[in-house]
Design an enzyme around this catalytic site. Structure first.
Site, mmCIF file in Angstrom:
data_model
loop_
_atom_site.group_PDB
_atom_site.id
_atom_site.type_symbol
_atom_site.label_atom_id
_atom_site.label_comp_id
_atom_site.label_asym_id
_atom_site.label_seq_id
_atom_site.Cartn_x
_atom_site.Cartn_y
_atom_site.Cartn_z
ATOM 1 N N HIS A 59 -1.282 7.154 7.000
ATOM 2 C CA HIS A 59 -2.675 6.679 7.002
ATOM 3 C C HIS A 59 -3.605 7.609 7.756
ATOM 4 O O HIS A 59 -3.191 8.303 8.681
ATOM 5 C CB HIS A 59 -2.767 5.291 7.660
ATOM 6 C CG HIS A 59 -2.161 4.191 6.860
ATOM 7 N ND1 HIS A 59 -2.875 3.463 5.946
ATOM 8 C CD2 HIS A 59 -0.898 3.705 6.829
ATOM 9 C CE1 HIS A 59 -2.081 2.564 5.385
ATOM 10 N NE2 HIS A 59 -0.866 2.683 5.908
ATOM 11 N N ASP A 81 0.823 -1.217 0.000
ATOM 12 C CA ASP A 81 0.000 0.000 0.000
ATOM 13 C C ASP A 81 0.858 1.268 0.000
ATOM 14 O O ASP A 81 0.319 2.371 0.003
ATOM 15 C CB ASP A 81 -1.001 -0.004 1.171
ATOM 16 C CG ASP A 81 -0.337 0.013 2.532
ATOM 17 O OD1 ASP A 81 0.611 -0.763 2.743
ATOM 18 O OD2 ASP A 81 -0.762 0.815 3.394
ATOM 19 N N HIS A 82 2.178 1.109 -0.054
ATOM 20 C CA HIS A 82 3.068 2.269 -0.164
ATOM 21 C C HIS A 82 3.877 2.263 -1.470
ATOM 22 O O HIS A 82 4.490 3.266 -1.814
ATOM 23 C CB HIS A 82 4.014 2.339 1.046
ATOM 24 C CG HIS A 82 3.251 2.549 2.325
ATOM 25 N ND1 HIS A 82 3.157 3.773 2.949
ATOM 26 C CD2 HIS A 82 2.481 1.689 3.048
ATOM 27 C CE1 HIS A 82 2.380 3.646 4.025
ATOM 28 N NE2 HIS A 82 1.954 2.397 4.094
ATOM 29 N N HIS A 123 7.845 -1.187 12.463
ATOM 30 C CA HIS A 123 6.729 -1.646 11.609
ATOM 31 C C HIS A 123 7.273 -2.643 10.591
ATOM 32 O O HIS A 123 6.753 -3.741 10.431
ATOM 33 C CB HIS A 123 6.115 -0.414 10.951
ATOM 34 C CG HIS A 123 5.007 -0.677 9.992
ATOM 35 N ND1 HIS A 123 3.773 -1.132 10.375
ATOM 36 C CD2 HIS A 123 4.944 -0.518 8.641
ATOM 37 C CE1 HIS A 123 2.997 -1.252 9.307
ATOM 38 N NE2 HIS A 123 3.683 -0.893 8.239
HETATM 39 FE FE FE Z 1 0.725 1.323 5.421
HETATM 40 ZN ZN ZN Z 2 3.031 -0.425 6.190
#
Ligand code: FE
Ligand code: ZN
Length: 255
Positions: free
Chosen positions: A171, A60-61, A114
């Protein structure tokens, strides 16, 4: 002249950012969740994309990077440590690297937690930090690869930036982040005020990013694990900061 910043909502709840140097015309995007909204924003401003900056390897990046590279011929920059799982890099970065967008130098900050190869981009002159899924508005990213201790150390690095720094995160999770924050920091008036402000912005469909580091220091529980009130709230009045951080992060996963 400071860089111009444009916040671009993508997918369901992601953000990409454009930064533009009005002197040279150079323009970079930070993360590419999808190409369409970024190409539309470039077109609306009549800006030419020169650089694509990647924070970490999650789909998603990065999933729009190749389309954007082909459409614009922009250079792709990302962490050397994650080169094997990122789109092809034209410039592989470490914390020792510096590069510039137009006339402004950027610093690379390693922020594992993360993911292990997650990096942040810091532009000291314009006071911008692109933190994606490390330090987030009212929260921090889930620990998929790194340890709580690593994420705590990463956030401590970001916490040391000037308080007026704009934190550009990845986000729109602020509403739920703050709802959780209130469970471990219930007597914090700044947090209550931020919850009210965030609800008003979301009711108008406005992004809650970027925030300032000062706001995060005052309201983000992951930057407040050193405070006696938070230690007491999670039942660890005598524990060290990293242990309290780990407990707060673990509680969020079950929230
Ligand atoms: Fe993300
Ligand atoms: Zn991520």
């Amino acid at each position: 002249m400071p860089l111009e910043l444009v916040t671009i909502p993508c997918l369901a709840d992601n953000y990409a950012y454009l930064i533009h140097d009005p002197e040279t015309g150079e323009t970079a995007v930070v993360d590419v969740p999808e190409p369409g909204p970024i190409l539309a924003a470039l077109n609306a401003h009549q800006w030419r994309l020169t650089d694509i900056l990647i924070t970490h390897h999650h789909d998603d990046h990065i999933q729009g990077v190749e389309t954007l590279r082909t459409a614009t011929g922009a250079m792709v920059l990302g962490a050397a440590a994650d080169a094997h799982r990122l789109p092809r890099l034209d410039l592989a970065l470490t914390e020792a690297s510096s590069f510039s967008i137009g006339q402004e130098f950027a610093q690379v900050i390693d922020v594992p937690g993360h993911t292990l190869g997650h990096i942040a981009f810091y532009f000291p002159q314009s006071g911008l930090a692109f933190t994606a899924d490390s330090l987030m508005a009212g929260g921090c990213g889930r620990l998929f690869e790194g340890t709580a201790r690593q994420m705590h150390a990463s956030l401590q690095k970001l916490a040391a930036l000037p308080p007026e720094t704009l934190i550009c995160s990845g986000h729109e999770y602020t509403t739920s982040n703050l709802r959780f924050a209130a469970t471990v920091d219930p007597d914090n008036p700044a947090l209550q005020a931020r919850i009210t402000d965030t609800a008003a912005k979301r009711a108008k469909g406005q992004p809650t990013v970027p925030s300032t580091l000062a706001t995060e220091l005052a309201t983000n529980p992951y930057l407040r694990a050193h405070l006696p009130a938070l230690k007491a709230a999670v039942g660890l009045p005598k524990a060290d900061d990293a242990t309290v951080f780990a407990e707060i992060r673990a509680r969020k996963d079950k929230f």
